[in-house]
Design a protein around this motif. Structure first.
Motif, PDB file in Angstrom:
ATOM      1  N   HIS A 111      13.535 -23.495  18.457  1.00 31.84           N
ATOM      2  CA  HIS A 111      13.104 -22.178  17.997  1.00 31.84           C
ATOM      3  C   HIS A 111      14.160 -21.599  17.056  1.00 31.84           C
ATOM      4  O   HIS A 111      15.349 -21.860  17.202  1.00 31.84           O
ATOM      5  N   SER A 112      13.709 -20.802  16.125  1.00 30.69           N
ATOM      6  CA  SER A 112      14.607 -20.214  15.128  1.00 30.69           C
ATOM      7  C   SER A 112      15.696 -19.382  15.784  1.00 30.69           C
ATOM      8  O   SER A 112      15.484 -18.727  16.810  1.00 30.69           O
ATOM      9  N   TRP A 113      16.887 -19.413  15.188  1.00 24.58           N
ATOM     10  CA  TRP A 113      18.021 -18.579  15.623  1.00 24.58           C
ATOM     11  C   TRP A 113      18.672 -17.993  14.380  1.00 24.58           C
ATOM     12  O   TRP A 113      19.019 -18.722  13.440  1.00 24.58           O
ATOM     13  N   LEU A 114      18.779 -16.687  14.316  1.00 24.47           N
ATOM     14  CA  LEU A 114      19.377 -15.976  13.181  1.00 24.47           C
ATOM     15  C   LEU A 114      18.640 -16.274  11.876  1.00 24.47           C
ATOM     16  O   LEU A 114      19.217 -16.197  10.792  1.00 24.47           O
ATOM     17  N   GLY A 115      17.369 -16.629  11.991  1.00 21.74           N
ATOM     18  CA  GLY A 115      16.602 -16.957  10.801  1.00 21.74           C
ATOM     19  C   GLY A 115      16.731 -18.396  10.359  1.00 21.74           C
ATOM     20  O   GLY A 115      16.094 -18.811   9.387  1.00 21.74           O
ATOM     21  N   ILE A 116      17.544 -19.178  11.054  1.00 17.66           N
ATOM     22  CA  ILE A 116      17.710 -20.598  10.716  1.00 17.66           C
ATOM     23  C   ILE A 116      16.506 -21.346  11.285  1.00 17.66           C
ATOM     24  O   ILE A 116      16.179 -21.201  12.466  1.00 17.66           O
ATOM     25  N   ARG A 117      15.858 -22.141  10.459  1.00 19.38           N
ATOM     26  CA  ARG A 117      14.621 -22.775  10.909  1.00 19.38           C
ATOM     27  C   ARG A 117      14.905 -23.916  11.887  1.00 19.38           C
ATOM     28  O   ARG A 117      15.853 -24.688  11.707  1.00 19.38           O
ATOM     29  N   PRO A 118      14.092 -24.032  12.930  1.00 17.82           N
ATOM     30  CA  PRO A 118      14.287 -25.088  13.925  1.00 17.82           C
ATOM     31  C   PRO A 118      13.914 -26.456  13.367  1.00 17.82           C
ATOM     32  O   PRO A 118      13.091 -26.568  12.453  1.00 17.82           O
ATOM     33  N   LEU A 150      25.429 -25.288  11.378  1.00 15.89           N
ATOM     34  CA  LEU A 150      24.092 -25.389  11.965  1.00 15.89           C
ATOM     35  C   LEU A 150      23.030 -25.232  10.880  1.00 15.89           C
ATOM     36  O   LEU A 150      22.000 -25.926  10.906  1.00 15.89           O
ATOM     37  N   MET A 151      23.260 -24.370   9.915  1.00 16.33           N
ATOM     38  CA  MET A 151      22.321 -24.171   8.817  1.00 16.33           C
ATOM     39  C   MET A 151      22.144 -25.462   8.019  1.00 16.33           C
ATOM     40  O   MET A 151      21.021 -25.835   7.644  1.00 16.33           O
ATOM     41  N   VAL A 152      23.236 -26.161   7.778  1.00 12.20           N
ATOM     42  CA  VAL A 152      23.164 -27.417   7.035  1.00 12.20           C
ATOM     43  C   VAL A 152      22.347 -28.451   7.804  1.00 12.20           C
ATOM     44  O   VAL A 152      21.547 -29.202   7.220  1.00 12.20           O
ATOM     45  N   GLN A 153      22.522 -28.494   9.122  1.00 13.44           N
ATOM     46  CA  GLN A 153      21.743 -29.430   9.930  1.00 13.44           C
ATOM     47  C   GLN A 153      20.244 -29.148   9.835  1.00 13.44           C
ATOM     48  O   GLN A 153      19.417 -30.046  10.012  1.00 13.44           O
ATOM     49  N   PRO A 158      24.063 -23.220   2.878  1.00 16.92           N
ATOM     50  CA  PRO A 158      24.326 -21.874   2.375  1.00 16.92           C
ATOM     51  C   PRO A 158      25.351 -21.799   1.252  1.00 16.92           C
ATOM     52  O   PRO A 158      25.496 -20.740   0.625  1.00 16.92           O
ATOM     53  N   PHE A 159      26.091 -22.899   0.997  1.00 16.03           N
ATOM     54  CA  PHE A 159      27.211 -22.835   0.065  1.00 16.03           C
ATOM     55  C   PHE A 159      27.099 -23.906  -1.018  1.00 16.03           C
ATOM     56  O   PHE A 159      26.415 -24.917  -0.830  1.00 16.03           O
ATOM     57  N   THR A 335      20.128 -17.163   2.389  1.00 13.77           N
ATOM     58  CA  THR A 335      19.715 -18.514   2.741  1.00 13.77           C
ATOM     59  C   THR A 335      18.450 -18.551   3.586  1.00 13.77           C
ATOM     60  O   THR A 335      17.605 -19.436   3.418  1.00 13.77           O
ATOM     61  N   THR A 336      18.299 -17.590   4.489  1.00 14.03           N
ATOM     62  CA  THR A 336      17.167 -17.627   5.416  1.00 14.03           C
ATOM     63  C   THR A 336      16.076 -16.615   5.092  1.00 14.03           C
ATOM     64  O   THR A 336      14.972 -16.722   5.619  1.00 14.03           O
ATOM     65  N   GLY A 337      16.418 -15.613   4.281  1.00 14.99           N
ATOM     66  CA  GLY A 337      15.454 -14.566   3.983  1.00 14.99           C
ATOM     67  C   GLY A 337      15.431 -13.465   5.026  1.00 14.99           C
ATOM     68  O   GLY A 337      14.662 -12.513   4.918  1.00 14.99           O
ATOM     69  N   ILE A 338      16.292 -13.580   6.046  1.00 16.91           N
ATOM     70  CA  ILE A 338      16.353 -12.561   7.094  1.00 16.91           C
ATOM     71  C   ILE A 338      17.698 -11.860   7.012  1.00 16.91           C
ATOM     72  O   ILE A 338      18.754 -12.513   7.098  1.00 16.91           O
ATOM     73  N   GLY A 339      17.709 -10.567   6.811  1.00 16.59           N
ATOM     74  CA  GLY A 339      18.961  -9.826   6.695  1.00 16.59           C
ATOM     75  C   GLY A 339      19.692  -9.734   8.009  1.00 16.59           C
ATOM     76  O   GLY A 339      19.090  -9.807   9.087  1.00 16.59           O
ATOM     77  N   SER A 340      21.004  -9.577   7.930  1.00 20.42           N
ATOM     78  CA  SER A 340      21.831  -9.523   9.135  1.00 20.42           C
ATOM     79  C   SER A 340      21.421  -8.377  10.051  1.00 20.42           C
ATOM     80  O   SER A 340      21.507  -8.477  11.272  1.00 20.42           O
ATOM     81  N   ALA A 341      20.956  -7.281   9.458  1.00 22.23           N
ATOM     82  CA  ALA A 341      20.570  -6.125  10.270  1.00 22.23           C
ATOM     83  C   ALA A 341      19.336  -6.413  11.111  1.00 22.23           C
ATOM     84  O   ALA A 341      19.077  -5.751  12.111  1.00 22.23           O
ATOM     85  N   GLN A 342      18.536  -7.418  10.698  1.00 26.14           N
ATOM     86  CA  GLN A 342      17.310  -7.738  11.424  1.00 26.14           C
ATOM     87  C   GLN A 342      17.566  -8.731  12.562  1.00 26.14           C
ATOM     88  O   GLN A 342      16.687  -8.970  13.377  1.00 26.14           O
TER      89      GLN A 342
END
Length: 343
Positions: A111-118, A150-153, A158-159, A335-342
């Motif tokens: 399942h997604s975490w912090l907007g990172i796709r599973p 984790l994002m790279v996996q 992101p960079f 990178t994920t389209g989800i802002g940190s505030a969300q």
């Protein structure tokens, strides 16, 4: 400084507490996480984590905001520990014991975490955790983790391409990083003295020596610097200088003095963390991004292995998401389209 008889005291009680905490946390269902954390941690637990978490106060909020969502994303999560040690914080006059754990949190990324796709596959979250134990409870935690890795996996890099290499990082070459029993005091003192000497050299940036000469004072030539995603790992003094230390020093000015919350060593292992460790101004571009001239904080954990009279390995956790947010770039949102505030 602690008196000698205080230094001789065992850390076994504190280690056993943290071990039991990890075991019960592993077995707990998500609806029982707050209960488990509450058995081992003080009600007003101070928890520090990388962006977007920051500081969290209290057992319930730590369970609800960090452990619950992470466990829901990384199913059947295991703590795959590579380093475990304890000691007295050398920066305080009182006996302040911290227990350190480093490795990976591994699970099925369902399942997604912090907007990172599973991915539906195994995923590894690099972590290092400092726990301050007082009166039979964990009262402070610094839990630092490599979210960009984790994002790279998940295929969401992101960079820009990094100068060094990044992998699922192994533990110590010597496979002796789990210090379940107390170690000779003299070994820890040697490790701490070497780390302090390295910090003294590092803090100058203008020692009059070449970078290679400076590093060779405290590092083995075949050192390994296990850096975070976005910078990467590098092997030997020569490549470390070319792939990280040299470019980093060229990229920044007005580096503040080093300020740590905790610095300790036991046996051949030691480390520290700060909140932040230091500030610096990017004046020459960093990680493929242009200079901003805006001061930025570096929240860092460093863990070291000493071999003989010099440092051999160094595992580094840097809150790059926090640093770049200060520079006006929200890496998570970009990178994920989800802002940190969300989150």
């Amino acid at each position: 400084m602690l008196q000698n008889n205080e230094k001789q005291m065992s850390f076994q009680k504190e280690k056993d507490l943290v071990k039991a905490f990890y075991e019960d946390l592993q077995l707990a269902s998500n609806d029982k996480l707050a209960d488990v954390i509450g058995r081992f941690c003080a009600p007003n637990l101070l928890w520090r984590g990388f962006h977007p978490f920051g500081q969290i106060s209290g057992v319930h909020d730590v369970a609800e905001n960090f452990w619950g969502p992470l466990r829901n994303s990384l199913k059947r999560m295991q703590r795959r520990q590579d380093i475990f040690f304890a000691g007295c914080n050398s920066l305080t006059d009182e006996r302040e014991v911290w227990v350190v754990s480093m490795g990976h949190l591994m699970g099925l990324f369902d399942h997604s975490w912090l907007g990172i796709r599973p991915t539906g596959k195994m995923a590894f979250l690099r972590y290092c955790e400092f726990n301050k134990v007082q009166d039979g409870k964990i009262v402070e935690t610094a839990m630092y983790f490599d979210i960009p890795h984790l994002m790279v996996q998940a295929g969401q890099n992101p960079f820009p391409p990094q100068a060094a290499a990044h992998l699922v990082q192994p533990g110590p070459l010597t496979h002796d990083g789990i210090l379940s029993t107390d170690q000779p005091v003299e070994e820890g003192e040697q490790t701490l003295a070497l780390i302090n000497a390295m910090i003294s050299d590092l803090g100058q940036w203008k020692s009059g020596l070449t970078l290679s000469e400076e590093l060779s004072r405290t590092w083995h030539d075949d050192m390994i610097w296990w850096g975070p995603e976005g910078i990467g790992a590098t092997y030997t003094i020569d490549r470390y200088g070319k792939q990280h230390a040299g470019p980093f020093r060229a990229a920044f000015a007005e580096r503040s003095k080093t300020k740590h919350v905790c610095r300790l060593a036991e046996g051949h292992y030691g480390g520290f963390f700060g909140w932040p460790n230091f500030t610096a101004i990017p004046t020459g571009g960093f990680m493929g991004m242009p200079a901003t001239q805006t001061p930025g904080e570096f929240r860092v954990i460093d863990i070291y292995r000493r071999a003989g009279g010099k440092l051999a390995e160094n595992w580094i956790f840097i809150d790059l998401l926090h640093f770049w947010k200060q520079q006006g770039v929200d890496i998570l949102e970009r990178t994920t389209g989800i802002g940190s505030a969300q989150v």
